[in-house]
Design a protein around this motif. Sequence first.
Motif, PDB file in Angstrom:
ATOM      1  N   LEU A 102       0.854  -1.187   0.000  1.00  0.00           N
ATOM      2  CA  LEU A 102       0.000   0.000   0.000  1.00  0.00           C
ATOM      3  C   LEU A 102       0.886   1.232   0.000  1.00  0.00           C
ATOM      4  O   LEU A 102       1.739   1.393   0.870  1.00  0.00           O
ATOM      5  CB  LEU A 102      -0.897   0.006   1.235  1.00  0.00           C
ATOM      6  CG  LEU A 102      -1.988  -1.063   1.313  1.00  0.00           C
ATOM      7  CD1 LEU A 102      -2.712  -0.975   2.644  1.00  0.00           C
ATOM      8  CD2 LEU A 102      -2.972  -0.916   0.163  1.00  0.00           C
ATOM      9  N   CYS A 120      -3.234  -0.710  -3.854  1.00  0.00           N
ATOM     10  CA  CYS A 120      -4.271   0.165  -3.298  1.00  0.00           C
ATOM     11  C   CYS A 120      -5.625  -0.050  -3.978  1.00  0.00           C
ATOM     12  O   CYS A 120      -6.666   0.192  -3.361  1.00  0.00           O
ATOM     13  CB  CYS A 120      -3.865   1.627  -3.450  1.00  0.00           C
ATOM     14  SG  CYS A 120      -2.373   2.073  -2.548  1.00  0.00           S
ATOM     15  N   GLN A 123      -7.399  -3.156  -2.337  1.00  0.00           N
ATOM     16  CA  GLN A 123      -7.401  -3.200  -0.875  1.00  0.00           C
ATOM     17  C   GLN A 123      -8.047  -1.988  -0.209  1.00  0.00           C
ATOM     18  O   GLN A 123      -8.353  -2.035   0.981  1.00  0.00           O
ATOM     19  CB  GLN A 123      -5.970  -3.351  -0.350  1.00  0.00           C
ATOM     20  CG  GLN A 123      -5.332  -4.685  -0.715  1.00  0.00           C
ATOM     21  CD  GLN A 123      -4.027  -4.913   0.031  1.00  0.00           C
ATOM     22  OE1 GLN A 123      -3.943  -4.689   1.237  1.00  0.00           O
ATOM     23  NE2 GLN A 123      -3.006  -5.358  -0.681  1.00  0.00           N
ATOM     24  N   LEU A 124      -8.249  -0.911  -0.946  1.00  0.00           N
ATOM     25  CA  LEU A 124      -8.866   0.283  -0.371  1.00  0.00           C
ATOM     26  C   LEU A 124     -10.277   0.441  -0.919  1.00  0.00           C
ATOM     27  O   LEU A 124     -10.512   0.259  -2.118  1.00  0.00           O
ATOM     28  CB  LEU A 124      -8.047   1.535  -0.698  1.00  0.00           C
ATOM     29  CG  LEU A 124      -6.594   1.565  -0.217  1.00  0.00           C
ATOM     30  CD1 LEU A 124      -5.951   2.898  -0.588  1.00  0.00           C
ATOM     31  CD2 LEU A 124      -6.499   1.316   1.281  1.00  0.00           C
ATOM     32  N   LYS A 209      -4.919   0.296   7.742  1.00  0.00           N
ATOM     33  CA  LYS A 209      -4.485  -0.613   6.688  1.00  0.00           C
ATOM     34  C   LYS A 209      -2.995  -0.447   6.399  1.00  0.00           C
ATOM     35  O   LYS A 209      -2.306  -1.423   6.083  1.00  0.00           O
ATOM     36  CB  LYS A 209      -5.312  -0.378   5.421  1.00  0.00           C
ATOM     37  CG  LYS A 209      -6.739  -0.894   5.544  1.00  0.00           C
ATOM     38  CD  LYS A 209      -7.514  -0.785   4.242  1.00  0.00           C
ATOM     39  CE  LYS A 209      -8.899  -1.417   4.378  1.00  0.00           C
ATOM     40  NZ  LYS A 209      -9.688  -1.345   3.131  1.00  0.00           N
ATOM     41  N   GLY A 214      -4.623  -4.920   4.382  1.00  0.00           N
ATOM     42  CA  GLY A 214      -5.893  -4.501   3.817  1.00  0.00           C
ATOM     43  C   GLY A 214      -7.131  -5.059   4.476  1.00  0.00           C
ATOM     44  O   GLY A 214      -8.227  -4.537   4.268  1.00  0.00           O
TER      45      GLY A 214
END
Length: 384
Positions: A102, A120, A123-124, A209, A214
């Motif tokens: 990340l 990102c 996972q975001l 995170k 994540g």
Amino acid sequence: MSAAETPARRRTTLTGISSRAWEHPADRGALVALRELRGFDDVVRTFFGMWNERGFRLSVLASGIRVDHRQYPAVWQRYTEAAATLDVAELPELYVTQSPWLGAEAVGLERPFIVLNSACVPQLDEDELRCLLGHELGHVGSGHAVYKTMLMILTRWAANLSWLPVGAFALRAIIAAMLEWWRKAELSADRAGLLAGQDPAAALRLLMKLAGGGDLSQIDTTAFLEQAAEYSGGGDLRDSLHKIRMTAWSTHPTPVARAGQLRQWIDSGAYGRVLGGDYPRRDDDRATSVSEEIRAAAESYREAFGTSTDPLVGLLRRLGDGAADVGEWVGGGAGRARSWMDAATEAAGRARRAGRTAPGAGDTTNGGGTASEGGDAGSPGTFR
């Protein structure tokens, strides 16, 4: 109501907002001082050159994905939303590059651009991604890459002058102060990310995170903030000394410390005041007083010194009021940097007149002009 039917969060457009609205006082004091330097941009270009920036942009152009309405359209949507909230008129180019960590970074002096790590994207969530992109737009808006480039130049000089004890010691003192500014610049960008997304929970999730990966299904926000409080003021003098060792030459505060600082900014009422329209405007930036901003920086350190629960700071307070001079030393660091840059400006002028090539110009090995140069900026999982 399904997720698809959930109404979009309403965000306040911060029309004409100045970067001073989100900058930490110590960061703002340094930036205002550096912006006042005549020929500062010429100094950076003379001692660094623009080849590094061009080389890095070509590298991501060749190996990454340039984000727009056709490529990563969902990321592009979050990006334009963050930019609209911060009233960014000209969007820097945005790229996604392959990385399992990340992270993101803002790069460039003349044509800043943003690089987002591919991890990102899955996972975001939308709110966390908007916050991260706002963080990087905050770096661009504050011009952080410029003085971080100066820090890189100073670091190289310190290495080259290591045989000269006096010169190396003076440079290291300035580097230490500028690393402190860099850490405060990250706090500034965290605030910009919060203002871009206007979702405190998402801003904290983003830092969680960063700290633990994540998957937050087994993570609790309250416990994480308790962790931040324990890090800030728990333990004894040995823990305080370990924290100094951990952070003195680091470019970034730890994720739990950043979460605590962001929560403190929200609780202070400053975040709410900005959303309510009480913030400095870009049109007034030219009238900003350097001396007032440097005094504000020193005052922020004195206030932090007076309220800190850190055991070492508590001991220094008990020893006497003179310990508060630590805050004045760091807060006044911009003045020392200005003196150094005045000398550097004169030297750069002489070099240009003599037609010489400055040290470091044309060196494309370190990806210059980036807000991630120096210290631990290359470490995984860092929002730069």
